[in-house]
Design a protein around this motif. Structure first.
Motif, short mmCIF file in Angstrom:
data_model
loop_
_atom_site.label_atom_id
_atom_site.label_comp_id
_atom_site.label_asym_id
_atom_site.label_seq_id
_atom_site.Cartn_x
_atom_site.Cartn_y
_atom_site.Cartn_z
N TYR A 1 0.85 -1.19 0.00
CA TYR A 1 0.00 0.00 0.00
C TYR A 1 0.88 1.24 0.00
O TYR A 1 1.83 1.33 0.77
N ARG A 2 0.55 2.21 -0.86
CA ARG A 2 1.21 3.52 -0.88
C ARG A 2 0.12 4.56 -0.75
O ARG A 2 -0.95 4.42 -1.34
N VAL A 3 0.39 5.62 -0.01
CA VAL A 3 -0.67 6.60 0.24
C VAL A 3 -0.13 8.01 0.20
O VAL A 3 0.99 8.28 0.62
N VAL A 4 -0.93 8.89 -0.36
CA VAL A 4 -0.77 10.33 -0.27
C VAL A 4 -2.16 10.84 0.10
O VAL A 4 -3.14 10.12 -0.08
N PRO A 5 -2.29 12.03 0.63
CA PRO A 5 -3.63 12.49 1.02
C PRO A 5 -4.63 12.36 -0.13
O PRO A 5 -4.41 12.85 -1.23
N GLY A 6 -5.69 11.62 0.13
CA GLY A 6 -6.76 11.46 -0.85
C GLY A 6 -6.59 10.35 -1.85
O GLY A 6 -7.47 10.13 -2.68
N ALA A 7 -5.47 9.62 -1.80
CA ALA A 7 -5.26 8.54 -2.75
C ALA A 7 -4.49 7.39 -2.13
O ALA A 7 -3.59 7.61 -1.31
N VAL A 8 -4.86 6.18 -2.52
CA VAL A 8 -4.16 4.98 -2.09
C VAL A 8 -3.88 4.16 -3.34
O VAL A 8 -4.78 3.91 -4.14
N VAL A 9 -2.63 3.74 -3.49
CA VAL A 9 -2.25 2.85 -4.59
C VAL A 9 -1.87 1.51 -3.95
O VAL A 9 -1.08 1.47 -3.00
N VAL A 10 -2.46 0.46 -4.47
CA VAL A 10 -2.25 -0.88 -3.91
C VAL A 10 -1.69 -1.78 -5.00
O VAL A 10 -2.19 -1.80 -6.12
N MET A 11 -0.64 -2.51 -4.65
CA MET A 11 -0.07 -3.48 -5.58
C MET A 11 -0.28 -4.87 -5.03
O MET A 11 -0.29 -5.07 -3.82
N GLY A 12 -0.48 -5.81 -5.94
CA GLY A 12 -0.69 -7.19 -5.54
C GLY A 12 -1.09 -8.02 -6.73
O GLY A 12 -0.65 -7.75 -7.86
N HIS A 13 -1.92 -9.03 -6.49
CA HIS A 13 -2.38 -9.85 -7.60
C HIS A 13 -3.78 -10.38 -7.30
O HIS A 13 -4.25 -10.32 -6.17
N VAL A 14 -4.42 -10.86 -8.34
CA VAL A 14 -5.71 -11.51 -8.22
C VAL A 14 -5.56 -12.95 -8.69
O VAL A 14 -4.77 -13.25 -9.57
N GLU A 15 -6.32 -13.82 -8.05
CA GLU A 15 -6.39 -15.21 -8.45
C GLU A 15 -7.86 -15.55 -8.61
O GLU A 15 -8.68 -15.18 -7.77
N GLY A 16 -8.17 -16.23 -9.70
CA GLY A 16 -9.54 -16.61 -9.91
C GLY A 16 -9.66 -17.82 -10.79
O GLY A 16 -8.69 -18.28 -11.40
N HIS A 17 -10.88 -18.31 -10.86
CA HIS A 17 -11.19 -19.41 -11.75
C HIS A 17 -12.55 -19.13 -12.36
O HIS A 17 -13.53 -18.93 -11.65
N GLY A 18 -12.57 -19.06 -13.69
CA GLY A 18 -13.80 -18.80 -14.42
C GLY A 18 -13.95 -19.79 -15.56
O GLY A 18 -13.25 -20.80 -15.62
N GLU A 19 -14.85 -19.48 -16.49
CA GLU A 19 -15.09 -20.37 -17.63
C GLU A 19 -13.83 -20.63 -18.43
O GLU A 19 -13.65 -21.73 -18.97
N ALA A 20 -12.95 -19.64 -18.55
CA ALA A 20 -11.73 -19.80 -19.34
C ALA A 20 -10.62 -20.50 -18.56
O ALA A 20 -9.52 -20.68 -19.07
N GLY A 21 -10.87 -20.88 -17.32
CA GLY A 21 -9.87 -21.56 -16.51
C GLY A 21 -9.31 -20.66 -15.42
O GLY A 21 -9.88 -19.64 -15.06
N ALA A 22 -8.14 -21.06 -14.94
CA ALA A 22 -7.50 -20.35 -13.84
C ALA A 22 -6.84 -19.07 -14.32
O ALA A 22 -6.30 -19.01 -15.43
N VAL A 23 -6.87 -18.04 -13.47
CA VAL A 23 -6.27 -16.75 -13.76
C VAL A 23 -5.44 -16.34 -12.55
O VAL A 23 -5.89 -16.47 -11.41
N ARG A 24 -4.24 -15.86 -12.81
CA ARG A 24 -3.38 -15.28 -11.77
C ARG A 24 -2.66 -14.11 -12.41
O ARG A 24 -1.78 -14.29 -13.24
N ARG A 25 -3.10 -12.88 -12.06
CA ARG A 25 -2.60 -11.67 -12.70
C ARG A 25 -2.13 -10.66 -11.66
O ARG A 25 -2.78 -10.48 -10.63
N SER A 26 -1.02 -9.99 -11.96
CA SER A 26 -0.58 -8.87 -11.13
C SER A 26 -1.52 -7.69 -11.40
O SER A 26 -2.02 -7.54 -12.52
N ALA A 27 -1.74 -6.89 -10.37
CA ALA A 27 -2.66 -5.77 -10.52
C ALA A 27 -2.21 -4.59 -9.67
O ALA A 27 -1.52 -4.76 -8.67
N ILE A 28 -2.63 -3.41 -10.13
CA ILE A 28 -2.46 -2.18 -9.35
C ILE A 28 -3.84 -1.56 -9.23
O ILE A 28 -4.52 -1.34 -10.23
#
Length: 159
Positions: free
Chosen positions: A107-134
């Motif tokens: 987590y990074r923060v300045v007044p009024g804004a937060v930027v978060v880095m990490g990833h999402v993991e999921g499973h849908g019709e197209a199969g497994a997903v693991r993506r980095s996200a901001i």
């Protein structure tokens, strides 16, 4: 909770729980701002258990939510807007994903804004997903007023 991220106990000079790099607890937040991060973490915690009412407590009624991956999979164009939009997003997550987890790690923060880095993991019709996200949040009056999620490519393998 699962997407809320983890941090070591707050103590002067205490290092964060990052396995890769030791950083002071205040890293990314030198002014010690916590209220805006708390808003974001509360929304992630509500999302992790699919508690729409809990999330709405921290979302402005006019909030714009740009989450293209789920929107595209649901056949939607444009942002989700306001409380009705957040409800629709939660419905779309349930319709599109068998599972979807947010792993917010930095987590990074300045007044009024937060930027978060990490990833999402999921499973849908197209199969497994693991993506980095901001996730880029704008916060005003103790509520999220804008969110944009950027897919930044495949997430590194766990290890």
């Amino acid at each position: 909770p699962r997407g809320a991220g983890s941090r070591a106990a707050s103590a002067p000079g205490h290092l964060s729980g990052s396995a890769a790099v030791s950083r002071p607890e205040y890293y990314g937040n030198p002014a010690g701002l916590t209220a805006d991060i708390d808003v974001v973490k509360a929304i992630y915690a509500a999302f992790a258990v699919r508690d729409i009412e809990g999330a709405l407590d921290f979302v402005d009624p006019a909030c714009e939510i740009h989450v293209e991956g789920t929107a595209r999979a649901a056949g939607r164009r444009g942002p989700y807007v306001g409380h009705d939009g957040l409800r629709q997003y939660f419905d779309d997550v349930e319709a599109v994903w068998a599972s979807l987890e947010i792993h917010a790690t930095d987590y990074r923060v300045v007044p009024g804004a937060v930027v978060v880095m990490g990833h999402v993991e999921g499973h849908g019709e197209a199969g497994a997903v693991r993506r980095s996200a901001i996730w880029t949040w704008r916060i005003a009056g103790g509520r999220a007023v804008h969110l944009r999620v950027a897919d930044v490519g495949p997430a590194p393998a766990e290890g």
